[in-house]
Write an enzyme that holds these catalytic residues in place. Structure first.
Site, PDB file in Angstrom:
ATOM      1  N   LYS A  78       0.864  -1.303   0.059  1.00 14.26           N
ATOM      2  CA  LYS A  78       0.121   0.030   0.121  1.00 14.26           C
ATOM      3  C   LYS A  78       0.952   1.188  -0.034  1.00 14.26           C
ATOM      4  O   LYS A  78       1.872   1.296   0.545  1.00 14.26           O
ATOM      5  CB  LYS A  78      -0.964  -0.069   1.048  1.00 14.26           C
ATOM      6  CG  LYS A  78      -2.014   1.046   1.307  1.00 14.26           C
ATOM      7  CD  LYS A  78      -2.868   0.902   2.469  1.00 14.26           C
ATOM      8  CE  LYS A  78      -3.766   2.108   2.696  1.00 14.26           C
ATOM      9  NZ  LYS A  78      -4.533   2.041   3.690  1.00 14.26           N
ATOM     10  N   SER A 158      -9.707   2.558   3.090  1.00 11.49           N
ATOM     11  CA  SER A 158      -8.891   3.317   2.172  1.00 11.49           C
ATOM     12  C   SER A 158      -7.890   2.268   1.403  1.00 11.49           C
ATOM     13  O   SER A 158      -7.258   2.676   0.553  1.00 11.49           O
ATOM     14  CB  SER A 158      -8.166   4.277   2.936  1.00 11.49           C
ATOM     15  OG  SER A 158      -7.218   3.485   3.991  1.00 11.49           O
ATOM     16  N   SER A 182     -10.395  -0.028   7.344  1.00  9.01           N
ATOM     17  CA  SER A 182      -9.775   0.170   6.067  1.00  9.01           C
ATOM     18  C   SER A 182      -9.205  -0.879   5.389  1.00  9.01           C
ATOM     19  O   SER A 182      -8.655  -1.191   4.392  1.00  9.01           O
ATOM     20  CB  SER A 182      -8.687   1.397   5.974  1.00  9.01           C
ATOM     21  OG  SER A 182      -9.347   2.490   5.960  1.00  9.01           O
TER      22      SER A 182
END
Length: 495
Positions: A78, A158, A182
């Site tokens: 990420k 997210s 998330s």
């Protein structure tokens, strides 16, 4: 052997050890899949040279008999994790061009374990969002579709890029971060598994901060066994992180027996919310029966302060974000706005932050600054902190009464259309975290497991919440649920 990029971590690990495949072959298969999937916008910084270099090194380690569980396995990282020499923007314009000279502890631990980084994954800007629509890179797209409907769906947020990449077989697994859901919400939206460990189990050092008392890294994988394998590599005490727990890391995979006979599973009545879709209710009831049939004891429980969780979260998280993001001022690093003749330092701050931060980040910084201001600190921030303590105590009381884990829905719906929430009312997007934020406020481990499809063919997930530091027990309960649910569906390739 099936397409190499579709293998699970455990399958690929075993094939590597047997010499049936090499890490270079696995990596090349994933890189090819990534290049063919630009329509998903999941990978935003591709690193094929680094990937192949690490794959060759991993093959050498395997031949030498020096191979940890993650050795040679291709994964995505990420964009919130700082990676040495590789763009690490937290999906924000203000960090455009930032290439760290250091590596986050978690990504370094994965590299030390031999994992192969394929590139950086899309996300909501500074991890603020539940739909991956606030990214400077543009929207990540869910590989799932509603039947024959061509409308693009959100992969959640997210960690939307991570979820999309794993679900679409672009990588074998990915890192995510979870501040209010998330990891778990996008995992549920894309039919994969995602675990948020206990706060302090994984180091936060080198992860761009959103809300420091809530953020926690975790793995996003195809199934529970893979989550156990990857989580073990990500965990461990880090002296560079003052909130990192100095506790031994169990062999999580070895704890996956599937035996939950006698385990007590709590069903919280407060999670039965008005307006919740019938198919979510039915999935929850079905999951309850699955665990009961597996030998667990089901009990009704009460978590009375649940209704205050979202308001408390959306005071505490923006307050911490306001403090953390104050460092992005155009002076030390990142983007600086072009100044006009006569502009001073105040204008530089104003223009840089106005240009560098997107609307959602600006909104949360403003809310956070407001609730921390002298006139409202006690009325909002201090009151939210007290509510957080009460929410944590609700869980402590339930666990003290003998409950081993808590079963809830993971999300209030299946994946929704891109633009549906953010174009209307951002509060509607915030409501997607209704089942997940309590876990972050209490610092507990939580896992989302795919358990079925809705009537339009989209995946739905269930959430299990565990006792602090007992991720192994939580993973085993999730493993039993996974085996009972038998979810094997994959998105039909359209990209």
């Amino acid at each position: 052997m099936s397409k190499l990029n579709t293998l699970r971590l455990a399958e690929a690990r075993d094939a590597l050890r047997k010499g049936e495949v090499t890490s270079v072959e696995l990596t090349e298969a994933c890189l090819e899949a990534i290049d063919a999937a630009d329509a998903l916008n999941a990978f935003v910084h591709k690193t094929p040279e680094i990937a192949l270099e690490r794959a060759r090194a991993a093959d050498a380690r395997i031949r030498a008999g020096d191979a940890p569980s993650m050795c040679g396995l291709p994964i995505g990282i990420k964009d919130l994790f700082c990676t040495r020499g590789v763009p690490s923007q937290a999906a924000s314009r203000i960090l455009d061009g930032f290439r760290p000279e250091y590596e986050s502890t978690v990504s370094q631990q994965l590299a030390d374990a031999g994992a192969v980084m394929l590139g950086k994954l899309n996300m909501d800007e500074f991890a603020m969002g539940s739909s991956n629509e606030t990214s400077t890179y543009g929207n990540a797209v869910n590989p799932w579709r509603r039947g024959n409907d061509d409308a693009q769906l959100t992969p959640g947020g997210s960690s939307g890029g991570s979820a999309s990449a794993v679900a679409a077989d672009l990588c074998l697994a990915a890192t995510g971060t979870d501040t209010g859901g998330s990891i778990r919400q996008p995992a549920a939206f894309t039919g994969i598994t995602g675990i948020k460990p206990t706060y302090g189990r994984c180091s936060r050092w080198g992860i761009v901060a959103f809300a420091s008392s809530l953020d926690q890294a975790g793995p996003m994988t195809r199934d529970v066994r893979d989550a156990a394998i990857m989580l073990q590599a990500m965990c461990g005490h880090d002296p560079k992180d003052s909130t990192s727990a100095d506790l031994p890391v169990p062999d999580f995979e070895a704890m996956l027996t599937g035996d939950i006979n006698g385990k007590v599973i709590g069903i919280p009545r407060e999670y039965r919310m008005e307006g919740m879709p019938e198919e979510i209710e039915e999935l929850w009831a079905k999951g309850t029966e699955m665990l009961k049939d597996a030998g667990a004891k089901i009990v009704d429980i009460s978590l009375p302060h649940t209704k205050y969780a979202l308001p408390a979260y959306y005071v505490i998280a923006p307050a911490e974000a306001s403090s953390n993001l104050a460092r992005y001022d155009g002076v030390r690093y990142g983007r600086r706005a072009r100044l006009a003749q006569g502009d001073g330092i105040t204008e530089m701050y104003e223009k840089t932050r106005a240009e560098g931060f997107g609307p959602e980040v600006q909104r949360r910084v403003m809310i956070g600054t407001y609730v921390l201001s002298a006139g409202f600190y006690d009325a909002y921030y201090n009151r939210a902190r007290k509510v957080r303590t009460l929410i944590k105590k609700d869980f402590e009381d339930v666990f003290a009464d003998g409950v081993d884990a808590i079963l809830t829905p993971a999300t209030p719906s299946a994946a929704f259309g891109l633009g549906k929430m953010t174009d209307a009312d951002p509060v509607q997007m915030y409501l997607n975290d209704v089942f997940t934020v309590t876990v972050n406020l209490a610092g507990l481990p939580g896992i989302a497991v795919p358990a079925g499809l809705d009537k339009r063919g989209l995946p739905l997930g269930l959430q299990l919440i565990g006792r602090p530091w007992e991720e192994g027990d939580l993973l085993n309960t999730a493993y039993a649920l996974e085996q009972a649910a038998g979810f094997v569906e994959k998105p039909v390739k359209w990209w």
